[in-house]
Design an enzyme around this catalytic site. Structure first.
Site, PDB file in Angstrom:
ATOM      1  N   LYS A   7       0.847  -1.193   0.000  1.00  9.91           N
ATOM      2  CA  LYS A   7       0.000   0.000   0.000  1.00  9.91           C
ATOM      3  C   LYS A   7       0.882   1.241   0.000  1.00  9.91           C
ATOM      4  CE  LYS A   7       0.997   1.212   4.416  1.00  9.91           C
ATOM      5  NZ  LYS A   7       1.761   2.447   4.782  1.00  9.91           N
ATOM      6  N   PRO A  43       9.837  -4.473  -0.625  1.00  9.00           N
ATOM      7  CA  PRO A  43      10.973  -4.189   0.249  1.00  9.00           C
ATOM      8  C   PRO A  43      10.540  -3.987   1.701  1.00  9.00           C
ATOM      9  CG  PRO A  43      10.514  -2.332  -1.213  1.00  9.00           C
ATOM     10  CD  PRO A  43       9.653  -3.456  -1.666  1.00  9.00           C
ATOM     11  N   ALA A  92       9.964  -0.096   4.501  1.00  7.09           N
ATOM     12  CA  ALA A  92       9.792   0.799   3.367  1.00  7.09           C
ATOM     13  C   ALA A  92       8.560   1.687   3.469  1.00  7.09           C
ATOM     14  CB  ALA A  92       9.708  -0.025   2.076  1.00  7.09           C
ATOM     15  N   GLY A  93       7.731   1.487   4.502  1.00  8.58           N
ATOM     16  CA  GLY A  93       6.496   2.245   4.590  1.00  8.58           C
ATOM     17  C   GLY A  93       5.425   1.748   3.650  1.00  8.58           C
ATOM     18  N   LEU A  94       5.582   0.519   3.146  1.00  8.43           N
ATOM     19  CA  LEU A  94       4.635  -0.056   2.188  1.00  8.43           C
ATOM     20  C   LEU A  94       3.739  -1.128   2.808  1.00  8.43           C
ATOM     21  CD1 LEU A  94       7.007  -0.395  -0.912  1.00  8.43           C
ATOM     22  CD2 LEU A  94       5.310   1.401  -0.475  1.00  8.43           C
ATOM     23  N   GLY A  95       3.987  -1.469   4.069  1.00 15.85           N
ATOM     24  CA  GLY A  95       3.123  -2.419   4.760  1.00 15.85           C
ATOM     25  C   GLY A  95       3.303  -3.862   4.362  1.00 15.85           C
ATOM     26  N   GLY A  96       4.459  -4.232   3.831  1.00 20.17           N
ATOM     27  CA  GLY A  96       4.654  -5.592   3.354  1.00 20.17           C
ATOM     28  C   GLY A  96       4.473  -6.647   4.420  1.00 20.17           C
ATOM     29  N   GLY A  97       5.062  -6.446   5.593  1.00 20.88           N
ATOM     30  CA  GLY A  97       4.927  -7.424   6.673  1.00 20.88           C
ATOM     31  C   GLY A  97       3.495  -7.559   7.151  1.00 20.88           C
ATOM     32  N   SER A  98       2.806  -6.432   7.251  1.00 18.31           N
ATOM     33  CA  SER A  98       1.398  -6.447   7.663  1.00 18.31           C
ATOM     34  C   SER A  98       0.545  -7.174   6.639  1.00 18.31           C
ATOM     35  CB  SER A  98       0.896  -5.011   7.834  1.00 18.31           C
ATOM     36  OG  SER A  98       1.577  -4.346   8.868  1.00 18.31           O
ATOM     37  N   ASP A 147      -1.751  -1.355  10.682  1.00 14.97           N
ATOM     38  CA  ASP A 147      -2.294  -1.345   9.315  1.00 14.97           C
ATOM     39  C   ASP A 147      -2.652  -2.740   8.805  1.00 14.97           C
ATOM     40  OD1 ASP A 147       0.283  -2.252   9.118  1.00 14.97           O
ATOM     41  OD2 ASP A 147       0.896  -0.905   7.517  1.00 14.97           O
TER      42      ASP A 147
END
Length: 286
Positions: free
Chosen positions: A8, A104, A107-113, A146
């Site tokens: 996101k 990545p 990164a502020g992209l929420g990948g782990g979430s 998130d």
């Protein structure tokens, strides 16, 4: 069973209040982006010797090459924590999980979430738990602010700590057909330090309302409160933002607390990797 958890961006991010529990209330628009990880879950044979109910193999895509890499201790990974959270309330079998990371980290992209929410969805579907969206969102919110958004991955206005989601219907539909350029340098932003540097305040205009306006009107109005303190810590991020505008972006902003910068373009960007040779880059049609 395999799924592809997306990432996101934040279309605006305002820190509006410091809470008594140590967290902060925010206002933001979460917007899903089709840069995806891959998560595969398989049953663990009853005879398989394992001390844990869910083991995890993680591979990270580095310049097109997959490498086995432990981003954190296996049982601390949000994917495993999601399994353990559900297993505490439901009788589900042991599983093997295989995670391939294209989004990545830090990164502020929420990948782990997103990966954690994907595990909840997979368990619900695979073992017919019939939890429903609302219950899955409640579980996801216990794993991260998130996480709940990624249960449906539909554009939403978020308040609270990012866990209270409000549908925004077709208010971002005018983004369709634009191109999103993601640029992440080799920078890890300490989230706690970024929050500590912010003075919470209510924005003059809500991001939910701004995103309804033409994208050409967003610059200077749709803001991320983290940019000011984070740009002081890492000036390269401010330089990337200006470079995105110089390249023709109609709008550019930092996602989350960083360190990914994004630009929204009317036309596809052809040379993003050469503009930012030492960064992760990706162009995605919205």
């Amino acid at each position: 069973m395999i799924t592809f958890p997306c990432c996101k961006i934040n279309l605006g991010l305002n820190v509006v209040n410091r809470r008594t529990d140590g967290y902060h209330d925010i206002e933001t628009v979460f917007y899903p982006v089709q840069l995806c990880d891959a998560l595969d879950v398989k049953l663990m044979d009853k005879q398989f010797p394992s001390d844990v109910a869910c083991d995890l193999l993680t591979k990270v895509c580095d310049k097109g090459v997959l490498k086995v890499e432990n981003l954190c201790p296996e049982q601390d990974n949000l994917v495993v924590r999601a399994y353990n959270l559900i297993a505490a309330d439901y009788d589900i079998p042991r599983v093997h999980a295989h995670l391939i990371k294209y989004i990545p980290s830090q990164a502020g992209l929420g990948g782990g979430s997103s990966d954690a929410a994907a595990m909840i969805r997979l368990l619900d579907e695979r073992f017919r738990l019939n939890m429903g969206i609302a219950e899955m969102e409640r579980y996801a919110a216990r794993l991260g602010a998130d996480c709940a958004f990624f249960i449906t991955s539909e554009a939403a206005y978020a308040t609270g700590i990012g866990d209270k989601l409000h549908p925004i219907d077709n208010r971002t539909k005018h983004l369709e057909g634009y191109y999103l350029a993601l640029v992440k340098p080799d920078v890890a932003v300490p989230t706690g330090k970024a929050y500590a540097a912010i003075t919470p305040r209510k924005p003059a205009e809500c991001c939910r309302d701004i995103v309804q306006r033409p994208i050409s009107e967003w610059r200077g109005r749709l803001v991320n409160d983290f940019e000011e303190p984070v740009f002081k810590m890492f000036p390269v991020l401010a330089e990337i933002k200006e470079a995105l505008y110089d390249a023709g972006a109609e709008f550019a902003l930092m996602s989350g607390s960083g360190s990914t910068m994004f630009g929204i373009f009317r036309n596809e960007v052809k040379n993003l990797d050469s503009l930012f040779p030492d960064c992760f880059t990706k162009v995605i049609e919205l």
